[in-house]
Design a protein around this motif. Structure first.
Motif, PDB file in Angstrom:
ATOM      1  N   PRO A  57      14.616   3.501 233.614  1.00 45.68           N
ATOM      2  CA  PRO A  57      16.035   3.670 233.273  1.00 45.68           C
ATOM      3  C   PRO A  57      16.242   4.041 231.810  1.00 45.68           C
ATOM      4  O   PRO A  57      17.191   4.772 231.481  1.00 45.68           O
ATOM      5  N   ALA A  58      15.339   3.576 230.949  1.00 46.05           N
ATOM      6  CA  ALA A  58      15.480   3.881 229.515  1.00 46.05           C
ATOM      7  C   ALA A  58      15.277   5.371 229.245  1.00 46.05           C
ATOM      8  O   ALA A  58      15.667   5.862 228.186  1.00 46.05           O
ATOM      9  N   ARG A  59      14.674   6.072 230.205  1.00 48.73           N
ATOM     10  CA  ARG A  59      14.404   7.494 230.001  1.00 48.73           C
ATOM     11  C   ARG A  59      15.282   8.389 230.870  1.00 48.73           C
ATOM     12  O   ARG A  59      15.077   9.603 230.937  1.00 48.73           O
ATOM     13  N   ALA A  60      16.239   7.790 231.546  1.00 53.51           N
ATOM     14  CA  ALA A  60      17.111   8.588 232.415  1.00 53.51           C
ATOM     15  C   ALA A  60      17.769   9.699 231.606  1.00 53.51           C
ATOM     16  O   ALA A  60      18.197   9.475 230.478  1.00 53.51           O
ATOM     17  N   GLY A  61      17.813  10.867 232.168  1.00 51.86           N
ATOM     18  CA  GLY A  61      18.432  11.989 231.469  1.00 51.86           C
ATOM     19  C   GLY A  61      17.482  12.763 230.577  1.00 51.86           C
ATOM     20  O   GLY A  61      17.855  13.798 230.022  1.00 51.86           O
ATOM     21  N   GLY A  62      16.253  12.271 230.449  1.00 50.09           N
ATOM     22  CA  GLY A  62      15.246  13.023 229.692  1.00 50.09           C
ATOM     23  C   GLY A  62      15.047  14.390 230.327  1.00 50.09           C
ATOM     24  O   GLY A  62      15.071  14.524 231.549  1.00 50.09           O
ATOM     25  N   SER A  63      14.860  15.419 229.515  1.00 50.66           N
ATOM     26  CA  SER A  63      14.812  16.777 230.075  1.00 50.66           C
ATOM     27  C   SER A  63      13.622  17.594 229.590  1.00 50.66           C
ATOM     28  O   SER A  63      13.490  18.752 229.947  1.00 50.66           O
ATOM     29  N   VAL A  64      12.764  16.985 228.767  1.00 51.49           N
ATOM     30  CA  VAL A  64      11.577  17.713 228.296  1.00 51.49           C
ATOM     31  C   VAL A  64      10.342  16.947 228.777  1.00 51.49           C
ATOM     32  O   VAL A  64       9.998  15.889 228.245  1.00 51.49           O
ATOM     33  N   LEU A  65       9.700  17.487 229.799  1.00 50.06           N
ATOM     34  CA  LEU A  65       8.508  16.834 230.330  1.00 50.06           C
ATOM     35  C   LEU A  65       7.308  17.230 229.467  1.00 50.06           C
ATOM     36  O   LEU A  65       7.093  18.419 229.212  1.00 50.06           O
ATOM     37  N   VAL A  66       6.559  16.227 229.004  1.00 53.46           N
ATOM     38  CA  VAL A  66       5.355  16.497 228.213  1.00 53.46           C
ATOM     39  C   VAL A  66       4.168  15.979 229.014  1.00 53.46           C
ATOM     40  O   VAL A  66       4.143  14.795 229.390  1.00 53.46           O
ATOM     41  N   ALA A  67       3.198  16.835 229.296  1.00 58.59           N
ATOM     42  CA  ALA A  67       2.111  16.473 230.212  1.00 58.59           C
ATOM     43  C   ALA A  67       0.757  16.892 229.660  1.00 58.59           C
ATOM     44  O   ALA A  67       0.675  17.640 228.680  1.00 58.59           O
ATOM     45  N   GLY A  68      -0.288  16.419 230.312  1.00 56.97           N
ATOM     46  CA  GLY A  68      -1.653  16.732 229.921  1.00 56.97           C
ATOM     47  C   GLY A  68      -2.053  18.144 230.335  1.00 56.97           C
ATOM     48  O   GLY A  68      -1.260  18.895 230.913  1.00 56.97           O
ATOM     49  N   PRO A  69      -3.310  18.519 230.041  1.00 60.16           N
ATOM     50  CA  PRO A  69      -3.751  19.889 230.295  1.00 60.16           C
ATOM     51  C   PRO A  69      -3.750  20.281 231.771  1.00 60.16           C
ATOM     52  O   PRO A  69      -3.853  19.426 232.641  1.00 60.16           O
ATOM     53  N   ASN A  70      -3.632  21.592 231.990  1.00 57.62           N
ATOM     54  CA  ASN A  70      -3.701  22.182 233.338  1.00 57.62           C
ATOM     55  C   ASN A  70      -2.539  21.715 234.196  1.00 57.62           C
ATOM     56  O   ASN A  70      -2.690  21.482 235.383  1.00 57.62           O
ATOM     57  N   PHE A  71      -1.370  21.614 233.595  1.00 60.46           N
ATOM     58  CA  PHE A  71      -0.187  21.189 234.342  1.00 60.46           C
ATOM     59  C   PHE A  71       0.177  22.253 235.381  1.00 60.46           C
ATOM     60  O   PHE A  71       0.171  23.448 235.096  1.00 60.46           O
ATOM     61  N   ALA A  72       0.499  21.767 236.583  1.00 63.29           N
ATOM     62  CA  ALA A  72       0.933  22.644 237.686  1.00 63.29           C
ATOM     63  C   ALA A  72      -0.152  23.622 238.109  1.00 63.29           C
ATOM     64  O   ALA A  72       0.107  24.780 238.415  1.00 63.29           O
ATOM     65  N   THR A  73      -1.364  23.135 238.131  1.00 54.84           N
ATOM     66  CA  THR A  73      -2.461  23.905 238.706  1.00 54.84           C
ATOM     67  C   THR A  73      -2.254  23.960 240.217  1.00 54.84           C
ATOM     68  O   THR A  73      -1.585  23.101 240.781  1.00 54.84           O
ATOM     69  N   GLY A  74      -2.821  24.972 240.848  1.00 54.18           N
ATOM     70  CA  GLY A  74      -2.804  24.999 242.312  1.00 54.18           C
ATOM     71  C   GLY A  74      -1.944  26.077 242.905  1.00 54.18           C
ATOM     72  O   GLY A  74      -2.068  27.247 242.564  1.00 54.18           O
ATOM     73  N   SER A  75      -1.040  25.641 243.751  1.00 55.44           N
ATOM     74  CA  SER A  75      -0.291  26.522 244.637  1.00 55.44           C
ATOM     75  C   SER A  75       0.673  27.427 243.872  1.00 55.44           C
ATOM     76  O   SER A  75       1.055  27.136 242.743  1.00 55.44           O
ATOM     77  N   SER A  76       1.108  28.510 244.525  1.00 50.50           N
ATOM     78  CA  SER A  76       2.057  29.442 243.914  1.00 50.50           C
ATOM     79  C   SER A  76       3.494  29.002 244.145  1.00 50.50           C
ATOM     80  O   SER A  76       4.414  29.671 243.695  1.00 50.50           O
ATOM     81  N   ARG A  77       3.697  27.886 244.839  1.00 47.76           N
ATOM     82  CA  ARG A  77       5.047  27.493 245.263  1.00 47.76           C
ATOM     83  C   ARG A  77       6.022  27.410 244.090  1.00 47.76           C
ATOM     84  O   ARG A  77       5.883  26.587 243.204  1.00 47.76           O
ATOM     85  N   GLU A  78       7.015  28.273 244.117  1.00 47.90           N
ATOM     86  CA  GLU A  78       8.030  28.255 243.068  1.00 47.90           C
ATOM     87  C   GLU A  78       8.916  27.018 243.223  1.00 47.90           C
ATOM     88  O   GLU A  78       9.666  26.658 242.314  1.00 47.90           O
ATOM     89  N   HIS A  79       8.796  26.375 244.382  1.00 53.13           N
ATOM     90  CA  HIS A  79       9.532  25.127 244.627  1.00 53.13           C
ATOM     91  C   HIS A  79       9.227  24.095 243.535  1.00 53.13           C
ATOM     92  O   HIS A  79      10.062  23.241 243.259  1.00 53.13           O
ATOM     93  N   ALA A  80       8.047  24.165 242.936  1.00 56.31           N
ATOM     94  CA  ALA A  80       7.699  23.225 241.864  1.00 56.31           C
ATOM     95  C   ALA A  80       8.653  23.415 240.683  1.00 56.31           C
ATOM     96  O   ALA A  80       9.119  22.455 240.078  1.00 56.31           O
ATOM     97  N   VAL A  81       8.946  24.670 240.379  1.00 58.66           N
ATOM     98  CA  VAL A  81       9.888  24.970 239.293  1.00 58.66           C
ATOM     99  C   VAL A  81      11.305  24.565 239.700  1.00 58.66           C
ATOM    100  O   VAL A  81      12.035  23.936 238.937  1.00 58.66           O
ATOM    101  N   TRP A  82      11.668  24.943 240.917  1.00 55.92           N
ATOM    102  CA  TRP A  82      13.024  24.630 241.386  1.00 55.92           C
ATOM    103  C   TRP A  82      13.256  23.109 241.400  1.00 55.92           C
ATOM    104  O   TRP A  82      14.345  22.642 241.061  1.00 55.92           O
ATOM    105  N   ALA A  83      12.231  22.336 241.776  1.00 59.78           N
ATOM    106  CA  ALA A  83      12.374  20.878 241.838  1.00 59.78           C
ATOM    107  C   ALA A  83      12.549  20.292 240.435  1.00 59.78           C
ATOM    108  O   ALA A  83      13.401  19.432 240.214  1.00 59.78           O
ATOM    109  N   LEU A  84      11.754  20.773 239.487  1.00 56.10           N
ATOM    110  CA  LEU A  84      11.896  20.292 238.107  1.00 56.10           C
ATOM    111  C   LEU A  84      13.293  20.623 237.581  1.00 56.10           C
ATOM    112  O   LEU A  84      13.973  19.783 236.977  1.00 56.10           O
ATOM    113  N   ARG A  85      13.720  21.828 237.835  1.00 55.36           N
ATOM    114  CA  ARG A  85      15.041  22.279 237.370  1.00 55.36           C
ATOM    115  C   ARG A  85      16.151  21.447 238.031  1.00 55.36           C
ATOM    116  O   ARG A  85      17.090  21.008 237.369  1.00 55.36           O
ATOM    117  N   ASP A  86      16.004  21.223 239.342  1.00 57.56           N
ATOM    118  CA  ASP A  86      17.021  20.444 240.054  1.00 57.56           C
ATOM    119  C   ASP A  86      17.121  19.023 239.511  1.00 57.56           C
ATOM    120  O   ASP A  86      18.187  18.413 239.528  1.00 57.56           O
TER     121      ASP A  86
END
Lengths: 200, 466
Positions: A57-86
Motif C-alpha cells: 500500500p505504501a507504493r500504490a500509485g508508483g509508475s516507474v518499474l525498476v527491475a533486474g537485467p533481461n526484463f521481459a525476456t521471452g514471448s512477443s506478446r504485446e499484452h505485457a506492455v498493455w498490462a503494464l500500461r493498464d
C-alpha cells in the motif's frame, strides 16, 4: 498519440532478473481481442503473494518499474506492455530488456529505458529505503533524473521522434510509399506468394 | 571486389528500402505469418485508420495457439471468438488461412517450412517470438509484437536498427545420442538466457552441416531463448533437398534462378562478426533443464546444482528462486527426478524427425502408469506423415495420447494446461514459472529423452532403459 516528453513517478522496485513475459502476464490472460483490459493479469501469479511490490500500500500509485537485467525476456506478446500500461506503469528501467518487448513498449509510449547495472542497483536501494522515491524519465534530454543524480540513456532515434511528436508510426512509413513500391518492382520473381495470387 | 559480408548482411542489404526521409531505412518483409492470438488488435488498427493490407499475397494465416488438440470442433468460447475473428479478418483482406481441421493446419512455424514457403534469403516475421525457427533456411526471421504486425500488414516493411552479428561456431562432431535440442541447451547454459541479446546468430561448423532441416529448425527456434533477435544457418545441399519436393517451391526456370541466387547466400571468407562464441560438441551428452529459464540446464548425468556455485549474486538469487519454484534440492541427481507428464510437440520439437526419435524409443515399451504422455504433431501434415509410417500405432500401443496439431501444452493458453503442482518433461522451449499451468514445473528435454522419461517415470535417456 499524444506527444510524450517526460514522465515523473515513484519507483516500484522489482529486484529480480530474467523476468519473463509469462510472469508479466500469463498466457491465459492474453486471450482478449482488445488492447486494454489487462491490469488483472499483470504479474498475476506473483501478486498472489502479499509481499509482492505491487501489493504494497505504501507504493500504490508508483509508475516507474525498476527491475533486474533481461526484463521481459521471452514471448512477443504485446499484452505485457498493455498490462503494464493498464496498471499505470509509464516507464520501466532495467540494465537490459528482451528485444521484442522493448520495441513493443516504445510503440505504446511505455518508456523502456536501459540503464547501467550500478545505476539500477542504486535506484533499487533508494526505493527500498523510501517508498515515495521519485524519478523523472526525460525523453527530450534522454536522461533519467532523481534526487542527487542523473544518467543519460540511449533510445532508438525513430521511436523517440515518434513519441516526442506524437506521430503515427505507420503514417510516417507510408509517407515513403513510393520507395516501397520501387523496391517491390525489383524483388526476385520466384519468391513465394499466398492465396488467390498463387492460384491466379 | 566488394567487401566480404556475412549471410545476415547480405539479406539485410538486399531488403533495405531506401528511406526518403531522414529516418533509418526500412526492411522489406517477404513473408508475414499470422495467427489468431496476436493479430486481432492489428487488424482493428487498420480498420480504425481505414488502411488496407498492402500485400495479402505475402501474408499467410494459421490457427494454432488457441485451438484444441483433442477435437475438431472448438468449444471454448474465447477460442471460438479469437478464431472467428481471424477468419473474418482474413476473409475481409483476402488472406490465405489454414483453419483448425484443415489438412494443412498446424503450428505456424511448422506449416510455413513444410509448404516450402520459407526459402533462403527471405525476410520472415510473425507475431510470435519463435519465428526465429525459419532462420534454418538461411532466412532472416524474427518475432514481432502486435504493433509491428499492424505495421507490416499496412506497409510490408519494418523500421528497425540493424542488429549486431554473432557467430556461433560448433566445433567437433556431435555424438550420436546428442540432438539439436541438447546442443542448444548446452549453448544456453554456456552463454545464459540473455547471452545473445541484440544479436543475429549464425550457427556454423561441421556439426551444423550434418544436421537435417528439422534439427536446424530446432536450433534456430531456440535462438530467442538466448535473447537473440534471430538465428540462421547458411543454406546448402540439405536445404535444397528439403525444398525440392515441397508444394510451394519455385518451379521450372524459377527453380534454377532461385538455386543460382541461393548459392551466394553464405558468409564470405574474411567477413567479420561483432562477436564469436565457440562451443566444442565432442563431449556433449543429453541436456535437461533444472530451473525456470532455458539457460538453467545441466547434462542429464549430473545433479541439481547448488546456487552457491554460481559466480555472481544475481545468478545465485535466480537459482535459489528457481529451485524453490521447482521444489528441487541441490545435489539431487537429475535422473532421480520423477515426472507425471510428458509433452512431445511444439514448434521446437514437433516435426516428423522428432516423432520418429520418440517412437524409436517407445517401440515395444510402455509409458509408466504414473505418467500421462501427450504427443501433439507440429502440423496435420506431420500427423499424416507419422500415421503413414505407423508411428501413431507405436505411441498408442505405448499408452500415449495421439492428438491433433496446435501449440498445445507449450504455452498454457489453450485447454492443454497442467493443473496443480505437476512436473512435466517437455520438448517445448520455455520452462518459465507457470508456463504450462499455474503451478506446473517444466523440464525441457529432447524428444528421445522425453520418450525415455515417459517409460522410466523419471528423467532418463534412451540408454538408461533396459
Amino acid at each position: 498519440m499524444e506527444p510524450l516528453t517526460e514522465h515523473t513517478g515513484r519507483v516500484l522496485p522489482l529486484r529480480r532478473s530474467d523476468v519473463d513475459t509469462d510472469q508479466i502476464i500469463p498466457s491465459r490472460f492474453c486471450r482478449r481481442l482488445t488492447k486494454t483490459g489487462y491490469a488483472d493479469g499483470l504479474f498475476a501469479r506473483w501478486r498472489e503473494a502479499d509481499d509482492f511490490v505491487l501489493n504494497d500500500p505504501a507504493r500504490a500509485g508508483g509508475s516507474v518499474l525498476v527491475a533486474g537485467p533481461n526484463f521481459a525476456t521471452g514471448s512477443s506478446r504485446e499484452h505485457a506492455v498493455w498490462a503494464l500500461r493498464d496498471w499505470g506503469i509509464a516507464a520501466v528501467l532495467a540494465p537490459s530488456f528482451g528485444d521484442i518487448f522493448r520495441r513493443n513498449a516504445l510503440k505504446n509510449g511505455l518508456l523502456a529505458v536501459q540503464l547501467p547495472d550500478a545505476v539500477v542497483s542504486g535506484l533499487l536501494d533508494a526505493a527500498d529505503r523510501d517508498p515515495g522515491f521519485p524519478v523523472t524519465v526525460d525523453l527530450v534530454a534522454c536522461e533519467v533524473r532523481w534526487d542527487g543524480g542523473r544518467q543519460a540513456f540511449e533510445v532508438d532515434p525513430r521511436a523517440r521522434r515518434l513519441l516526442l511528436d506524437g506521430q503515427d508510426d505507420i503514417a510516417v512509413t507510408l509517407a515513403d510509399g513510393d520507395g516501397i513500391t520501387a523496391y517491390e518492382r525489383g524483388r526476385p520473381h520466384w519468391l513465394p506468394v499466398f492465396g488467390a495470387a498463387r492460384a491466379g | 571486389m566488394s567487401e566480404p559480408r556475412t549471410l545476415f548482411q547480405k539479406i539485410w542489404d538486399s531488403h533495405r528500402v531506401p528511406s526518403g526521409s531522414d529516418g533509418p531505412d526500412l526492411l522489406y518483409i517477404d513473408a508475414h505469418l499470422v495467427h489468431e492470438a496476436t493479430s486481432a488488435q492489428a487488424f482493428d488498427g487498420l480498420r480504425l485508420t481505414g488502411r488496407a493490407v498492402r500485400r495479402p499475397d505475402l501474408t499467410l494465416a494459421v490457427e494454432d495457439h488457441n485451438v484444441p488438440t483433442d477435437s475438431l470442433s472448438i468449444s471454448d468460447p474465447i477460442s471460438v471468438e479469437q478464431v472467428t475473428r481471424l477468419r473474418s479478418n482474413c476473409a475481409e483482406h483476402g488472406i490465405e488461412l489454414f483453419r483448425h481441421g484443415d489438412a494443412q493446419q498446424g503450428i505456424v512455424h511448422v506449416v510455413g517450412p513444410e509448404l516450402g514457403a520459407i526459402q533462403p534469403g527471405m525476410t520472415v516475421v510473425c507475431g510470435d517470438s519463435h519465428t526465429s525457427t525459419h532462420g534454418a533456411f538461411g532466412a532472416l526471421a524474427f518475432g514481432v509484437g502486435t504493433s509491428d504486425v499492424e505495421h507490416v500488414l499496412a506497409t510490408q516493411t519494418l523500421s528497425m536498427p540493424r542488429p549486431r552479428t554473432m557467430a556461433v561456431e560448433f566445433t567437433g562432431a556431435l555424438p550420436p545420442d546428442v540432438t539439436a535440442k541438447d546442443l542448444m541447451l548446452a549453448l544456453l547454459t554456456e552463454i545464459g538466457a540473455n547471452g545473445a541479446h541484440g544479436h543475429v546468430l549464425e550457427y556454423r561448423g561441421a556439426a551444423i552441416r550434418g544436421l537435417s532441416m528439422e534439427s536446424r529448425m530446432t536450433l534456430c527456434n531456440l535462438s530467442i531463448e538466448a535473447g537473440a533477435r534471430a538465428g540462421m544457418v547458411a543454406p546448402d545441399e540439405v536445404t535444397v533437398e528439403y525444398l525440392a519436393t515441397r508444394p510451394r517451391r519455385p518451379t521450372g526456370s524459377d527453380w534454377d534462378d532461385a538455386l543460382a541466387y541461393w548459392s551466394g547466400l553464405h558468409t564470405d571468407p574474411g567477413a567479420t562478426f561483432d562477436r564469436t562464441v565457440t562451443l566444442g560438441v565432442d563431449a556433449l551428452s543429453p541436456v535437461v533443464t533444472w530451473g525456470t529459464n532455458p539457460g538453467q540446464a545441466v547434462p542429464l548425468s549430473q545433479a541439481v546444482p547448488d546456487p552457491a556455485q554460481f559466480s555472481d549474486a544475481a545468478e545465485q538469487a535466480a537459482a535459489r528462486r528457481a529451485l524453490e519454484y521447482m521444489a528441487l534440492e541441490p545435489g539431487t541427481r537429475m535422473r532421480d527426478i520423477e515426472v507425471d507428464t510428458v509433452f512431445l510437440g511444439s514448434c521446437t520439437n514437433g516435426r516428423i524427425e522428432d516423432l520418429r526419435a520418440a517412437a524409436a524409443v517407445l517401440r515395444g515399451r510402455k509409458v509408466a502408469p504414473s505418467v500421462r504422455m501427450l504427443v501433439v504433431p507440429g502440423s496435420m501434415q506431420v500427423r499424416a506423415d507419422a500415421e503413414r509410417e505407423g508411428l501413431h500405432d507405436v505411441f498408442l500401443a505405448a499408452g500415449a495420447e495421439w492428438r491433433l496439431s496446435g501449440c498445445s501444452m507449450c504455452l498454457g493458453m489453450n485447454a492443454d494446461r497442467l493443473s496443480g503442482p505437476s512436473r512435466c518433461a517437455s520438448t517445448s522451449n520455455r520452462n518459465y514459472e507457470g508456463r504450462q499451468g499455474d503451478t506446473a514445473r517444466t523440464h525441457l528435454v529432447s524428444p528421445a529423452v522425453a520418450a525415455a522419461t515417459a517409460v522410466a517415470g523419471r528423467l532418463a535417456a534412451p540408454a538408461d532403459l533396459s
